[in-house]
Design an enzyme around this catalytic site. Structure first.
Site, PDB file in Angstrom:
ATOM      1  N   ARG A  21       8.238  -9.833  -7.695  1.00 57.39           N
ATOM      2  CA  ARG A  21       8.410 -10.784  -7.282  1.00 57.39           C
ATOM      3  C   ARG A  21       7.062 -11.889  -8.246  1.00 57.39           C
ATOM      4  O   ARG A  21       8.026 -12.998  -9.200  1.00 57.39           O
ATOM      5  CB  ARG A  21       7.939 -11.425  -5.946  1.00 57.39           C
ATOM      6  CG  ARG A  21       9.374 -11.208  -5.018  1.00 57.39           C
ATOM      7  CD  ARG A  21       9.183 -11.615  -4.581  1.00 57.39           C
ATOM      8  NE  ARG A  21       7.978 -10.949  -3.795  1.00 57.39           N
ATOM      9  CZ  ARG A  21       7.442  -9.893  -2.465  1.00 57.39           C
ATOM     10  NH1 ARG A  21       9.241  -9.379  -2.414  1.00 57.39           N
ATOM     11  NH2 ARG A  21       7.008  -9.096  -2.016  1.00 57.39           N
ATOM     12  N   GLU A  60      -3.185   0.182   3.133  1.00 59.08           N
ATOM     13  CA  GLU A  60      -3.731  -0.275   5.121  1.00 59.08           C
ATOM     14  C   GLU A  60      -2.877   1.486   5.067  1.00 59.08           C
ATOM     15  O   GLU A  60      -3.617   2.153   5.346  1.00 59.08           O
ATOM     16  CB  GLU A  60      -2.756  -0.641   5.768  1.00 59.08           C
ATOM     17  CG  GLU A  60      -3.064  -1.244   6.898  1.00 59.08           C
ATOM     18  CD  GLU A  60      -2.397  -2.478   7.845  1.00 59.08           C
ATOM     19  OE1 GLU A  60      -1.691  -3.093   7.308  1.00 59.08           O
ATOM     20  OE2 GLU A  60      -2.405  -2.180   8.923  1.00 59.08           O
TER      21      GLU A  60
END
Ligand code: AMP
Length: 175
Positions: free
Chosen positions: A64, A101
Site C-alpha cells: 500500500r 510478532e
C-alpha cells in the site's frame, strides 16, 4: 493544490476490519478512501506536506505504500524508489530481515536505487510496531543515502513504532 477533504473527513473513509488478517488485528482498510477521487487527491496533498522540503526522492514500502508513494512523488515532482518483499526486484539487492510478532520478514531494495547524493523520505500507509519502516530505513541507509524522514498516513501510537526509527516520523492520523 486540492484539500477538499479535511484530515478528519479522510479518516471517515478508512474502514476498520476486525480480526484481519488474523484474530486480534484491527485492519485499517484504505480502499474506500482510494476509490473516492476527491478524497484520494486531498490525501495526496495532505501527505505531501509531511515530506521534508529538502527531500530529493521518496522510497515506498510494498504494497500500500506504493500507491501513496507514487501519488505523492508525482505531486511533488520527485522520483520513487521501491522497497519490496523478497524475490520481487529483478536486479541485485540489499536485504534486511526483521522480527514480527510471530516469525521474521525480509525487505529488499536495489543496490543502485539510491546513492550518497540522495535525501530520501520513506512513505507507508500504517506505522504499527515499526519493524517494517525500520527495515526500510536500514536499507536506504545501506545504499549510502540520507533518510530525511518518514511520512505515514496513520500511526498506531500505542505500539510505539516510532521508537525504532532513526529519522523523524510524521503521520497524518494518530490512533
Ligand atoms: P509494523 O511493521 O508493525 O509497523 O507494520 C507496518 C506494516 O504493516 C505496514 O506496511 C502496514 O501496511 C501494515 N499494517 C500493520 N498494522 C496494520 C493495520 N492495523 N492495518 C493495516 N495495515 C497494517
Amino acid at each position: 493544490m486540492n484539500t477538499s477533504h479535511s484530515v478528519s473527513q479522510l479518516g471517515e473513509l478508512i474502514r476498520d476490519v476486525p480480526d484481519f488478517p488474523k484474530p486480534g488485528i484491527l485492519f485499517k482498510d484504505i480502499t474506500p478512501l482510494l476509490a473516492d477521487p476527491q478524497a484520494f487527491r486531498s490525501l495526496t496533498t495532505h501527505l505531501a506536506k509531511l515530506v521534508p522540503p529538502h527531500s530529493t526522492c521518496l522510497a515506498s514500502i510494498e504494497s500500500r505504500g506504493f500507491i501513496l508513494g507514487a501519488a505523492i512523488a508525482n505531486h511533488l515532482g520527485l522520483g520513487l524508489v521501491l522497497v519490496r518483499k523478497p524475490g520481487k526486484l529483478p536486479f541485485s539487492t540489499f536485504s534486511h530481515s526483521y522480527d514480527l510478532e510471530y516469525g521474521r520478514d525480509t525487505l529488499q531494495i536495489h543496490v543502485d536505487a539510491l546513492s550518497s547524493q540522495d535525501h530520501v523520505c520513506i512513505v507507508d500507509d500504517v506505522l504499527a510496531t515499526g519493524g517494517t519502516a525500520s527495515a526500510a530505513e536500514v536499507l536506504c541507509l545501506e545504499t549510502g543515502a540520507t533518510v530525511t524522514g518518514f511520512a505515514f498516513l496513520m500511526e498506531l501510537g500505542f505500539l510505539s513504532g516510532r521508537k525504532k526509527l532513526k529519522a523523524q516520523a510524521q503521520s497524518l492520523m494518530h490512533l
